[in-house]
Design an enzyme around this catalytic site. Structure first.
Site, PDB file in Angstrom:
ATOM      1  CG  ASP A 114      -7.102 -43.332  58.524  1.00  0.00           C
ATOM      2  OD1 ASP A 114      -6.909 -44.544  58.410  1.00  0.00           O
ATOM      3  OD2 ASP A 114      -8.082 -42.789  57.878  1.00  0.00           O
TER       4      ASP A 114
ATOM      5  CG  ASP B 150     -10.749 -43.300  55.059  1.00  0.00           C
ATOM      6  OD1 ASP B 150     -10.058 -42.305  55.750  1.00  0.00           O
ATOM      7  OD2 ASP B 150     -11.676 -43.730  55.770  1.00  0.00           O
TER       8      ASP B 150
ATOM      9  CG  ASP C 208      -5.365 -40.445  55.775  1.00  0.00           C
ATOM     10  OD1 ASP C 208      -4.820 -40.194  56.859  1.00  0.00           O
ATOM     11  OD2 ASP C 208      -6.601 -40.720  55.635  1.00  0.00           O
TER      12      ASP C 208
END
Length: 896
Positions: free
Chosen positions: A338, A626, A630
């Site tokens: 990400d 995080d 995800d």
């Protein structure tokens, strides 16, 4: 802005009906496996299964020998005992280290379901626990609150929501005005979701989904699906176990067929009793070979290597929760990451200030500088949490927070400036007007009333009559275009000294007509300082990187450019938006997935689909993240890497937590994984050489009619205790940065590669020939000291080995393997076995093995079937067998 209306909300009866129909607002916790079941899972390892079968057969042989054969003592049970000790040590250690990591990890999905939430019910505003929210409730939300359930906005005033936990976007403007809807937004502009946080403004919404049916709940549920992705190491050990089983069974069958053939060839008259006895002896020899051929120490070696790496990796800020993840990182071919919080700092920062009246773009003691400072401080709603002065955090709008952080970094206390003014009037920021204004009695220009305006640069500039420094509009447009091309947010600033009798704000509207445009500020979520080098390290190591983010295409592409991922020549085939990604069918995605570098506007399950498609292409995928969004991808990947300050859901779904949130730590994890794989290969090289020699001795003994010179307890020392120490020694070898210059290994390539095969067969064959020669000599000569070999006299009539000769044979066998351990240590190191820098643990364990062998031979007595050796024999054995190492060194030098 929505027009305020009266709402009655649900009645008590409607609440009960809604709860019955749609469920409660609680996420269903994942099912926890019992400790016993988690322990039993360790027995699924193919090598453990082989050992269990070998152990069962060994028990059968021991019982037969003990009860059916004369002069047999209880020592025959040492072999099965040793095998089961090996099994329980390997499985127990694996279970212990993972359980301890889980305890250290100590991250559960802790959600405060009793947190009070404001709702309208029965025509009144009231508070109920979050868990009692139902579909149809009217919920009131305001700055700083976490949204308790998914729903559609019915009122929104200057509402901005942090959706980073679901989409990666730290600030999303929310509105009920269709004219302000963002068609490219990941989720609708009038939609709010459970687990996101109100950063600014307030509003009301009608709940449409609760608990597991919320977007947060769907992500959480998807994160619990265990796809049982097989790791590369699992696959390799499966293949190794299959190979050992087939070869062992083949040799055992050869022994049975060969001995029975010899029996019938030499048979003069058939005797059933003699045949049955011979057949049982043959079966016992075959099973003994099976037991000898099984590398009892290998499961222990793998476990110790992984456990040792788990402990050492923590020192490089990698908290490993799942043991297999240590090695799997070394096989990684793709990292899906990400953006927010992983590649960037997840805190908006000032990139550059362009205040036209300030020299060299820095604050000084000029009037213009003081106006800039006061304007930023007073025309803002953000605050700083300074409870940790070294790492202040922003309360409120992250963009405004970046401005007051900039003041603080320039030695200006925004609180002093705010306290030094008297507020006259203000206009709050709204997405409709795109600016905010504050009229104050100034503290920096005593006696003056000043109007400060801040907002979208093009809007603020259109309100101004003057520009500081005489800068023209074309120059400002070029400046803004440059920042926009870098995907940065920009703010424009203006001021006006309000003369007595003038009006600046009337009836909530801006009426000032002599504003001066002060300049522009560019704001970004900066890339972490160590990320570009870390990304380049991974690219050099042959690992592809793909960014998956909820940000706009321009922002995502710019971040990819800044970290060195987006190269000149990359184009539309390398970037895709979430909606476009979802529209691709499986075949189209399969064909395009390797080219993709950036997926923008991604939804939570897009990353999971990306991971699964890459795995179909035989890629080994690691995922970093995080946020709650995800979690499904973290779970589906071969290795999930969560960040230390990530959400509990992300951490729970991951295999490794990057404690310092640094992408550079991922490179360290790859280095550890690759080095660990080499260490496991080194042990297999060592162990299989031992097994080849032992099997060949048993095989030859079967046809020569001689007893094996190595007793059960001696083989137990070699195959379990000594190999365990060797496993510890080889596992303790430090990682090599050189491995980061290699490309990822082919996951389909067998763990025993060609150089290992040559070493195992060549060294094993050499040892076997040497030991077979010694065996013949010891059988046909009376050796009381190795110096007797200088004046050798063979006696063909002699066939028994003395206890001293058995002790010599055992010690020579062990020391051949001991020195070969140093050769195994040098495998794939491209250096000398004597290059022991950073290998103090290897040196210590090698010394333990050496002293252990001396003690066993000296004091082992009947248990190990040994007698003490003379000092001269110890010296001769150690010196002569060390030729194994010296020859290996010469070979490596020649090869180099």
């Amino acid at each position: 802005m929505s027009q305020s209306r009266h709402y009655d909300g649900l009645t008590d009866a409607q609440v009960l009906e809604s709860r019955r129909e749609h469920g409660v607002n609680v996420l269903t916790p994942p099912k926890k496996r019992s400790m016993f079941m988690r322990f039993l899972e360790k027995f699924k390892d193919p090598l453990i299964i082989i050992l269990l079968v070998a152990g069962a057969l060994s028990i059968g042989i021991a019982c037969y020998e003990y009860y059916a054969l004369p002069d047999t003592d209880a020592t025959v049970f040492f072999e099965p005992l040793g095998i089961f000790i090996a099994i329980f040590l390997a499985t127990g250690l694996a279970f212990y280290f993972e359980a301890r990591a889980d305890k250290e990890f100590a991250i559960l999905n802790q959600v405060n379901d009793d947190e009070p939430v404001q709702v309208i019910r029965n025509g009144n505003t009231t508070q109920v626990p979050k868990k009692d929210i139902v579909v149809g409730d009217i919920v009131i939300i305001t700055t700083g609150e976490e949204i308790p359930a998914d729903g559609e906005l019915i009122e929104a005033v200057s509402l901005q929501v942090d959706e980073s936990s679901l989409t990666g976007e730290p600030v999303c403007a929310k509105s009920t005005d269709p004219a302000l809807f963002d068609k490219d937004a990941t989720f609708p502009t009038d939609w709010v979701m459970r687990g996101t946080k109100v950063m600014e403004g307030h509003g009301m919404y009608e709940v449409k989904a609760v608990g597991d049916h919320t977007e947060n709940g769907k992500v959480f549920e998807a994160a619990q699906i265990d796809d049982s992705v097989k790791t590369p190491l699992n696959e390799q050990l499966d293949r190794l176990g299959t190979l050992i089983t087939r070869v062992s069974l083949g040799i055992a069958a050869l022994i049975i067929i060969g001995r029975l053939s010899l029996f019938f060839i030499n048979m003069v008259e058939f005797d059933w009793l003699r045949f049955v006895t011979f057949f049982l002896q043959t079966i016992m020899i075959a099973v003994t070979l099976l037991v000898v051929s099984i590398p009892e120490g290998l499961p222990m070696a793998v476990t110790l290597s992984l456990a040792y790496s788990m402990r050492r990796m923590l020192k490089t800020n990698n908290l490993v929760r799942k043991m297999h993840a240590c090695e799997t990182m070394g096989a990684t071919t793709v990292i899906c990451t990400d953006k927010t919080g992983t590649l960037t700092e997840n805190q908006m920062r000032i990139y550059r200030t362009d205040f036209f009246g300030l020299p060299e773009q820095r604050l000084d003691d000029s009037v213009m500088s003081r106006l800039v400072e006061e304007g930023i401080a007073v025309n803002s709603t953000a605050l700083l949490d300074l409870s940790n002065p070294d790492k202040p955090s922003v309360l409120g709008n992250p963009t405004e927070g970046a401005l007051i952080l900039w003041l603080r970094n320039n030695g200006v206390d925004y609180r002093t400036l705010r306290e030094g003014v008297e507020r006259v009037d203000e206009i709050p920021f709204t997405t409709e007007r795109k600016y905010m204004a504050s009229e104050v009695k100034s503290g920096v220009l005593p006696g003056k009333t000043i109007l400060y305006v801040k907002g979208a640069p093009e809007i603020v500039y259109s309100l101004c009559r003057n520009t500081e420094g005489g800068v023209d509009k074309a120059a400002i447009d070029n400046l803004l275009l440059g920042y926009q091309n870098q995907a940065m947010r920009t703010l424009g600033f203006a001021y006006q000294i309000v003369e007595p009798g003038q009006e600046a704000i009337a009836d909530g509207n801006l009426v000032a007509d002599n504003l001066t445009f002060m300049g522009v500020v560019a704001i970004s979520d900066p890339v972490r300082a160590d990320v570009p080098d870390a990304v380049q390290e991974c690219l050099d190591a042959g690992i592809a990187i793909k960014i998956v983010t909820g940000d706009t295409p321009n922002t995502a592409k710019e971040i990819a450019r800044q970290i060195g991922l987006w190269k000149e020549g990359d184009g539309d085939r390398n970037i895709i938006t979430g909606p476009e990604f979802a529209a691709l069918d499986d075949k189209a995605l399969y064909d395009r997935v390797k080219d993709l570098k950036v997926i923008s506007r991604a939804r939570p399950l897009d990353k999971k689909r990306l991971v699964e498609t890459l795995q179909k292409r035989n890629e080994v995928v690691a995922v970093t993240g995080d946020g709650t969004n995800d979690a499904p991808a973290l779970k589906a990947a071969q290795v999930g890497l969560s960040m230390g300050d990530g959400t509990s859901v992300a951490k729970e779904a991951s295999d490794i937590t990057i404690v310092d949130n640094s992408f550079a730590s991922i490179g360290r994890a790859v280095m550890w994984g690759r080095s660990l794989y080499h260490n496991i290969q080194r042990f297999i090289l060592f162990q299989m050489t031992v097994n080849v020699v032992a099997c060949l001795i048993v095989l030859c003994g079967a046809f020569m009619g001689t007893e094996s010179p190595l007793t059960v307890t001696q083989m137990l020392w070699v195959n379990l205790i000594m190999d365990t120490f060797a496993a510890m020694a080889l596992a303790s070898l430090p990682p090599s940065e050189r491995v980061m210059k290699d490309k990822p290994r082919d996951r389909n390539a067998f763990i025993i590669n060609r150089p290992m095969r040559y070493d195992i067969i060549g060294m094993g064959g050499l040892f076997f020939v040497l030991l077979l020669g010694l065996l013949y000599i010891f059988h046909h000569a009376d050796i009381t000291c190795l110096t007797d070999l200088l004046s050798l006299h063979l006696d063909p009539s002699s066939s028994e080995m003395t206890p001293y000769e058995l002790s010599l044979f055992f010690t020579i066998f062990v020391f051949l393997q001991f020195w070969n351990m140093f050769n195994a240590r040098a495998f794939e190191s491209h250096g000398s076995a004597f290059n022991l820098k950073g290998c103090s643990e290897f040196d210590f364990i090698a010394l333990v093995i050496l002293i252990g062998q001396i003690l066993i031979v000296t004091f082992g007595g009947e248990m190990f079937n040994v007698t003490p050796l003379k000092v001269v024999d110890w010296v001769i054995i150690i010196v002569v067998t060390s030729l194994v190492l010296w020859v290996g060194e010469l070979f490596r030098l020649f090869k180099k």
